[in-house]
Design an enzyme around this catalytic site. Structure first.
Site, PDB file in Angstrom:
ATOM      1  N   ASN A  24     -14.255  54.287 -34.074  1.00  0.00           N
ATOM      2  CA  ASN A  24     -13.174  54.908 -34.837  1.00  0.00           C
ATOM      3  C   ASN A  24     -13.733  55.540 -36.107  1.00  0.00           C
ATOM      4  O   ASN A  24     -14.851  55.234 -36.536  1.00  0.00           O
ATOM      5  CB  ASN A  24     -12.125  53.864 -35.217  1.00  0.00           C
ATOM      6  CG  ASN A  24     -11.359  53.331 -34.026  1.00  0.00           C
ATOM      7  OD1 ASN A  24     -10.967  54.093 -33.151  1.00  0.00           O
ATOM      8  ND2 ASN A  24     -11.140  52.034 -33.985  1.00  0.00           N
ATOM      9  N   ASN A  75      -6.934  48.918 -24.552  1.00  0.00           N
ATOM     10  CA  ASN A  75      -6.759  48.784 -25.988  1.00  0.00           C
ATOM     11  C   ASN A  75      -5.256  48.674 -26.263  1.00  0.00           C
ATOM     12  O   ASN A  75      -4.426  49.023 -25.418  1.00  0.00           O
ATOM     13  CB  ASN A  75      -7.403  49.956 -26.747  1.00  0.00           C
ATOM     14  CG  ASN A  75      -6.866  51.303 -26.324  1.00  0.00           C
ATOM     15  OD1 ASN A  75      -6.102  51.425 -25.367  1.00  0.00           O
ATOM     16  ND2 ASN A  75      -7.274  52.348 -27.019  1.00  0.00           N
ATOM     17  N   CYS A 135     -11.104  55.340 -25.386  1.00  0.00           N
ATOM     18  CA  CYS A 135     -10.430  56.528 -25.903  1.00  0.00           C
ATOM     19  C   CYS A 135     -10.316  57.519 -24.757  1.00  0.00           C
ATOM     20  O   CYS A 135     -11.325  58.055 -24.290  1.00  0.00           O
ATOM     21  CB  CYS A 135     -11.207  57.133 -27.069  1.00  0.00           C
ATOM     22  SG  CYS A 135     -10.494  58.680 -27.666  1.00  0.00           S
ATOM     23  N   GLY A 136      -9.094  57.755 -24.285  1.00  0.00           N
ATOM     24  CA  GLY A 136      -8.892  58.606 -23.120  1.00  0.00           C
ATOM     25  C   GLY A 136      -9.319  60.046 -23.341  1.00  0.00           C
ATOM     26  O   GLY A 136      -9.975  60.658 -22.482  1.00  0.00           O
ATOM     27  N   GLU A 167      -3.278  56.188 -34.912  1.00  0.00           N
ATOM     28  CA  GLU A 167      -4.334  55.438 -34.235  1.00  0.00           C
ATOM     29  C   GLU A 167      -4.946  54.401 -35.164  1.00  0.00           C
ATOM     30  O   GLU A 167      -5.258  54.691 -36.326  1.00  0.00           O
ATOM     31  CB  GLU A 167      -5.431  56.383 -33.729  1.00  0.00           C
ATOM     32  CG  GLU A 167      -5.028  57.198 -32.514  1.00  0.00           C
ATOM     33  CD  GLU A 167      -6.237  57.716 -31.764  1.00  0.00           C
ATOM     34  OE1 GLU A 167      -7.114  56.902 -31.405  1.00  0.00           O
ATOM     35  OE2 GLU A 167      -6.312  58.929 -31.545  1.00  0.00           O
ATOM     36  N   CYS A 177      -3.783  61.378 -28.358  1.00  0.00           N
ATOM     37  CA  CYS A 177      -4.394  60.095 -28.027  1.00  0.00           C
ATOM     38  C   CYS A 177      -4.185  59.877 -26.538  1.00  0.00           C
ATOM     39  O   CYS A 177      -3.041  59.773 -26.080  1.00  0.00           O
ATOM     40  CB  CYS A 177      -3.766  58.961 -28.830  1.00  0.00           C
ATOM     41  SG  CYS A 177      -4.360  57.318 -28.369  1.00  0.00           S
ATOM     42  N   GLY A 178      -5.285  59.845 -25.775  1.00  0.00           N
ATOM     43  CA  GLY A 178      -5.172  59.752 -24.319  1.00  0.00           C
ATOM     44  C   GLY A 178      -4.591  58.435 -23.854  1.00  0.00           C
ATOM     45  O   GLY A 178      -3.651  58.394 -23.059  1.00  0.00           O
ATOM     46  N   THR A 179      -5.161  57.317 -24.337  1.00  0.00           N
ATOM     47  CA  THR A 179      -4.599  56.024 -23.949  1.00  0.00           C
ATOM     48  C   THR A 179      -3.181  55.881 -24.477  1.00  0.00           C
ATOM     49  O   THR A 179      -2.327  55.256 -23.840  1.00  0.00           O
ATOM     50  CB  THR A 179      -5.478  54.870 -24.459  1.00  0.00           C
ATOM     51  OG1 THR A 179      -5.668  55.001 -25.871  1.00  0.00           O
ATOM     52  CG2 THR A 179      -6.822  54.846 -23.748  1.00  0.00           C
TER      53      THR A 179
END
Length: 316
Positions: A95, A189, A104-105, A246, A255-257
């Site tokens: 991060n 996560n 992280c997607g 995030e 943010c992918g996830t």
């Protein structure tokens, strides 16, 4: 929220230690990263180094840092290779505040795009590659417009409470008068998803401030605020808008996830009116989310979207 600047002495020391470091800047729907290629795992990146590199005013700027390293060079990677021997490359993700993150997607898409563009993997359209992350191995397929990632299974963080009440926590963010019910989702996560009634509420949030989550997760959480489309589903595809704070970063363009978690929560709230296919609109663009049967018998989430490399550089 991303930590403040380092004090001048630590800033200067970290910059000197990073002198000559080569890097690449990339992003996936505006979620941006500094990538450092370190195939043999020779480069030691401290939290101070990460904060210097991702600082938007005094450094390169990014939501996080991705170290491109061979799995065999990391303890986590060697452990992962036992179960996924094809995962030659490991996405060592940090991060922006220097803390280590599981997954992280959007970062996975950018990471694989880097591998493909640099010739570290051969990946034609329709082809797939397996890579390592701290959330486990992930299979990524190249598509006509980017990459699609099997993000693995999703789950409720507190399944019994979530199924009983359709919410397991309360969230208060700057711009909201009262706390709102939220649902906690794990994508490897932690995520906390909050539904809002209208776009005006979503647009009025100040996500530079850390939302208050009650009860507070022990290791923090990403917080997604969503507004479902009206109608929710058209031609079999659901749609929603999302903004996200995030953990360890602050508000990001995507943010992918988080998009996967948001779609999972909205689908749960919608019940029979939901869908297995979603488009999630984020400030940086749009990503696709699809729920599919996984090879392990669990329901998996597939995330799709673009990835771009913006420029290369070298620290002075």
């Amino acid at each position: 929220m991303t930590s403040p600047h380092l004090d001048p002495e630590r800033q200067s020391a970290a910059q000197q230690q990073l002198s000559g470091l080569r890097f690449t800047k990339g992003h996936g729907t505006g979620n941006d990263f500094v990538l450092v290629e370190d195939q043999r795992g020779d480069i030691e990146l401290t939290p101070d180094h990460v904060r210097v590199l991702t600082d938007r005013h005094l450094g390169i700027g990014g939501d996080g840092l991705i170290r491109v390293v061979r799995s065999q060079e990391l303890l986590e990677g060697r452990d992962l290779l036992e179960a996924a021997p094809d995962a030659e490359w490991f996405m060592d993700y940090r991060n922006g505040d220097g803390s280590i993150a599981e997954m992280c997607g959007n970062g996975v898409r950018v990471f694989v795009h880097y591998l493909a563009q640099r010739g570290l993997v051969q990946l034609a359209e329709g082809g797939a590659v397996t890579i390592g992350t701290r959330a486990g191995a992930r299979t990524v397929r190249r598509t006509a417009h980017g990459y699609a990632i099997d993000m693995g299974p999703w789950s409720y963080i507190d399944e019994e409470l979530a199924l009983e009440r359709a919410a397991d926590s309360l969230v208060l963010a700057a711009g909201l008068q009262d706390p709102r019910p939220a649902l906690s989702i794990s994508m490897g996560n932690p995520h906390t998803v909050v539904a809002l009634a209208e776009d005006m509420e979503l647009d009025g949030l100040d996500l530079h401030q850390v939302p208050n989550v009650d009860p507070a997760p022990p290791h923090g959480t990403n917080v997604e605020f969503v507004v479902p489309a009206e109608p929710l589903v058209q031609e079999g595809v659901g749609r929603l808008r999302m903004r996200v704070h995030e953990r360890g970063v602050g508000e990001t363009q995507s943010c992918g996830t988080g998009a996967c978690a948001a779609a999972a929560a909205v689908r749960a709230w919608a019940g029979d009116a939901g869908s297995d296919q979603w488009i999630v609109d984020v400030p940086g663009g749009a990503v696709g989310v699809e729920f599919v049967p996984g090879p392990d018998g669990a329901e998996h989430v597939v995330l799709s979207g673009p990835a771009e490399l913006v420029f290369d550089g070298q620290m002075p």
